[in-house]
Design a protein around this motif. Sequence first.
Motif, PDB file in Angstrom:
ATOM      1  N   ARG A  19       0.836  -1.208   0.000  1.00  0.00           N
ATOM      2  CA  ARG A  19       0.000   0.000   0.000  1.00  0.00           C
ATOM      3  C   ARG A  19       0.867   1.253   0.000  1.00  0.00           C
ATOM      4  O   ARG A  19       0.582   2.232  -0.695  1.00  0.00           O
ATOM      5  CB  ARG A  19      -0.938  -0.004   1.206  1.00  0.00           C
ATOM      6  N   GLU A  20       1.946   1.221   0.775  1.00  0.00           N
ATOM      7  CA  GLU A  20       2.844   2.376   0.844  1.00  0.00           C
ATOM      8  C   GLU A  20       3.548   2.596  -0.495  1.00  0.00           C
ATOM      9  O   GLU A  20       3.690   3.728  -0.967  1.00  0.00           O
ATOM     10  CB  GLU A  20       3.874   2.152   1.947  1.00  0.00           C
ATOM     11  N   ILE A  21       3.981   1.482  -1.128  1.00  0.00           N
ATOM     12  CA  ILE A  21       4.662   1.579  -2.420  1.00  0.00           C
ATOM     13  C   ILE A  21       3.714   2.107  -3.499  1.00  0.00           C
ATOM     14  O   ILE A  21       4.079   2.941  -4.328  1.00  0.00           O
ATOM     15  CB  ILE A  21       5.246   0.205  -2.826  1.00  0.00           C
ATOM     16  N   LEU A  22       2.466   1.616  -3.485  1.00  0.00           N
ATOM     17  CA  LEU A  22       1.480   2.088  -4.463  1.00  0.00           C
ATOM     18  C   LEU A  22       1.204   3.576  -4.289  1.00  0.00           C
ATOM     19  O   LEU A  22       1.011   4.304  -5.264  1.00  0.00           O
ATOM     20  CB  LEU A  22       0.177   1.288  -4.326  1.00  0.00           C
ATOM     21  N   ASP A  23       1.191   4.005  -3.030  1.00  0.00           N
ATOM     22  CA  ASP A  23       0.988   5.439  -2.768  1.00  0.00           C
ATOM     23  C   ASP A  23       2.148   6.252  -3.331  1.00  0.00           C
ATOM     24  O   ASP A  23       1.954   7.309  -3.932  1.00  0.00           O
ATOM     25  CB  ASP A  23       0.850   5.656  -1.259  1.00  0.00           C
ATOM     26  N   LEU A  24       3.367   5.729  -3.154  1.00  0.00           N
ATOM     27  CA  LEU A  24       4.545   6.412  -3.696  1.00  0.00           C
ATOM     28  C   LEU A  24       4.514   6.435  -5.222  1.00  0.00           C
ATOM     29  O   LEU A  24       4.860   7.427  -5.862  1.00  0.00           O
ATOM     30  CB  LEU A  24       5.817   5.714  -3.212  1.00  0.00           C
ATOM     31  N   LEU A  25       4.106   5.310  -5.820  1.00  0.00           N
ATOM     32  CA  LEU A  25       3.995   5.248  -7.276  1.00  0.00           C
ATOM     33  C   LEU A  25       2.998   6.257  -7.806  1.00  0.00           C
ATOM     34  O   LEU A  25       3.229   6.918  -8.821  1.00  0.00           O
ATOM     35  CB  LEU A  25       3.584   3.844  -7.708  1.00  0.00           C
ATOM     36  N   SER A  26       1.866   6.377  -7.111  1.00  0.00           N
ATOM     37  CA  SER A  26       0.831   7.318  -7.534  1.00  0.00           C
ATOM     38  C   SER A  26       1.345   8.744  -7.505  1.00  0.00           C
ATOM     39  O   SER A  26       1.154   9.511  -8.454  1.00  0.00           O
ATOM     40  CB  SER A  26      -0.392   7.173  -6.627  1.00  0.00           C
ATOM     41  N   ARG A  27       2.039   9.093  -6.431  1.00  0.00           N
ATOM     42  CA  ARG A  27       2.571  10.452  -6.317  1.00  0.00           C
ATOM     43  C   ARG A  27       3.678  10.703  -7.349  1.00  0.00           C
ATOM     44  O   ARG A  27       3.797  11.789  -7.902  1.00  0.00           O
ATOM     45  CB  ARG A  27       3.097  10.692  -4.903  1.00  0.00           C
ATOM     46  N   SER A  28       4.497   9.680  -7.584  1.00  0.00           N
ATOM     47  CA  SER A  28       5.563   9.822  -8.585  1.00  0.00           C
ATOM     48  C   SER A  28       4.980  10.046  -9.971  1.00  0.00           C
ATOM     49  O   SER A  28       5.475  10.877 -10.743  1.00  0.00           O
ATOM     50  CB  SER A  28       6.445   8.564  -8.590  1.00  0.00           C
ATOM     51  N   ALA A  29       3.920   9.281 -10.298  1.00  0.00           N
ATOM     52  CA  ALA A  29       3.279   9.447 -11.606  1.00  0.00           C
ATOM     53  C   ALA A  29       2.712  10.854 -11.758  1.00  0.00           C
ATOM     54  O   ALA A  29       2.824  11.477 -12.830  1.00  0.00           O
ATOM     55  CB  ALA A  29       2.176   8.408 -11.773  1.00  0.00           C
ATOM     56  N   GLU A  30       2.086  11.375 -10.701  1.00  0.00           N
ATOM     57  CA  GLU A  30       1.543  12.734 -10.744  1.00  0.00           C
ATOM     58  C   GLU A  30       2.651  13.760 -10.962  1.00  0.00           C
ATOM     59  O   GLU A  30       2.492  14.721 -11.727  1.00  0.00           O
ATOM     60  CB  GLU A  30       0.803  13.036  -9.441  1.00  0.00           C
ATOM     61  N   ASN A  31       3.791  13.552 -10.292  1.00  0.00           N
ATOM     62  CA  ASN A  31       4.912  14.491 -10.440  1.00  0.00           C
ATOM     63  C   ASN A  31       5.504  14.452 -11.844  1.00  0.00           C
ATOM     64  O   ASN A  31       5.862  15.481 -12.410  1.00  0.00           O
ATOM     65  CB  ASN A  31       6.008  14.162  -9.414  1.00  0.00           C
ATOM     66  N   VAL A  32       5.599  13.239 -12.416  1.00  0.00           N
ATOM     67  CA  VAL A  32       6.119  13.112 -13.780  1.00  0.00           C
ATOM     68  C   VAL A  32       5.197  13.831 -14.755  1.00  0.00           C
ATOM     69  O   VAL A  32       5.640  14.569 -15.638  1.00  0.00           O
ATOM     70  CB  VAL A  32       6.278  11.626 -14.169  1.00  0.00           C
ATOM     71  N   LEU A  33       3.878  13.585 -14.601  1.00  0.00           N
ATOM     72  CA  LEU A  33       2.913  14.230 -15.488  1.00  0.00           C
ATOM     73  C   LEU A  33       2.980  15.744 -15.364  1.00  0.00           C
ATOM     74  O   LEU A  33       2.947  16.468 -16.370  1.00  0.00           O
ATOM     75  CB  LEU A  33       1.503  13.734 -15.161  1.00  0.00           C
TER      76      LEU A  33
END
Length: 359
Positions: free
Chosen positions: A179-193
């Motif tokens: 869950r923590e990793i998925l949260d990090l992935l979600s935030r990383s994707a938003e930052n990349v976009l």
Amino acid sequence: MGKPAKNTEAHNKIIVLNDELENYFSNTIIPQLFVDGNMILRKFTPAAMTHFSLSDSDVGRHINEVANNIRFPTIIENIEEVIASSKSLEKDIQTTDRKWYQMNILPYLIRKENRANGVIITFVDIDDRVQVLTGYEKLNKSYQTIIFSVSHDVRGPLVSMGNLVSLLKDPSCSKEDSREILDLLSRSAENVLKTVTELTDIRESDTDFANAAERVNIENLIEEAQLALKDKIHDSGAKVSTDIHKSEVNLSRKNVRSIVYNLLSNAIKYKAPGRPPEVCIKTESAGEYTVLSVTDNGRGFAEDKKGLIFERHTRLEEDEDGSGLGLYIVKNMVEEEGGKIEVETALGQGSTFKVYFKA
């Protein structure tokens, strides 16, 4: 007794030729100057008078006295070079008021003596062309900067996202860690976009230099659109036909290309289930307009959705990829040029989009 008649005939020919020359100089829209072998300004066209603020009193003056009007510092040297060599000179020049011209200096030759006794100088305004080229050079540099920036600024976050995915694949990863990793992935994707969006934000005004209207052959652009969409046409089994009654339109070439491409792409994309797309592209004259029609046998849509489809980010079909910007862009391009776009549609039967270009 025969000589006076011959002299009269020769004199009349000279008068006719002189009249023809005067008519030419009076009616040409190109700025031209005639400077004799003694560097005296003998004649100029009305366009030269307008461009370089010359007056009738300047005729008979040394070219050096009116050189400031022409605002090109080496024009005296260029004239002397052509008179001395009897060879024409062509160069692109920028005057001191920052206008660009193609300058042609042609020697006025005395054939019997094989020497130049003056020059005719022609100035062709190429300022718009140079501005467009300059604009493209700046835009290319901007795109290069974007490519380098995206490469630099996005590589790091993408590597991090790849590492996080590897952690997720690890069998020992607990649910809490997942869950923590998925949260990090979600935030990383938003930052990349967000990063990509900011880096590629080229304002509309940055490309205004390329929007000049021109006579555009629609048939050629239809062929280009079909070539660009050949894979989609093949995969869908689409049949595309044309019915061209008006082959040219006065608009920016890139805008017309984008309009044709978007409408054809949509006609193929939103095909009806169970039947291959059939698309007819037609052009015709209608009063003050040239009309481009794109008719398909696709899904169509409800009458009450007509107003929505031209709004930004509107998508009537969620099962197809897209940003919902295509028709919004098409509408803006057409209306900015004084045209309009209309649609006729029936749910389950297909649609006809009509683009009205100012003739």
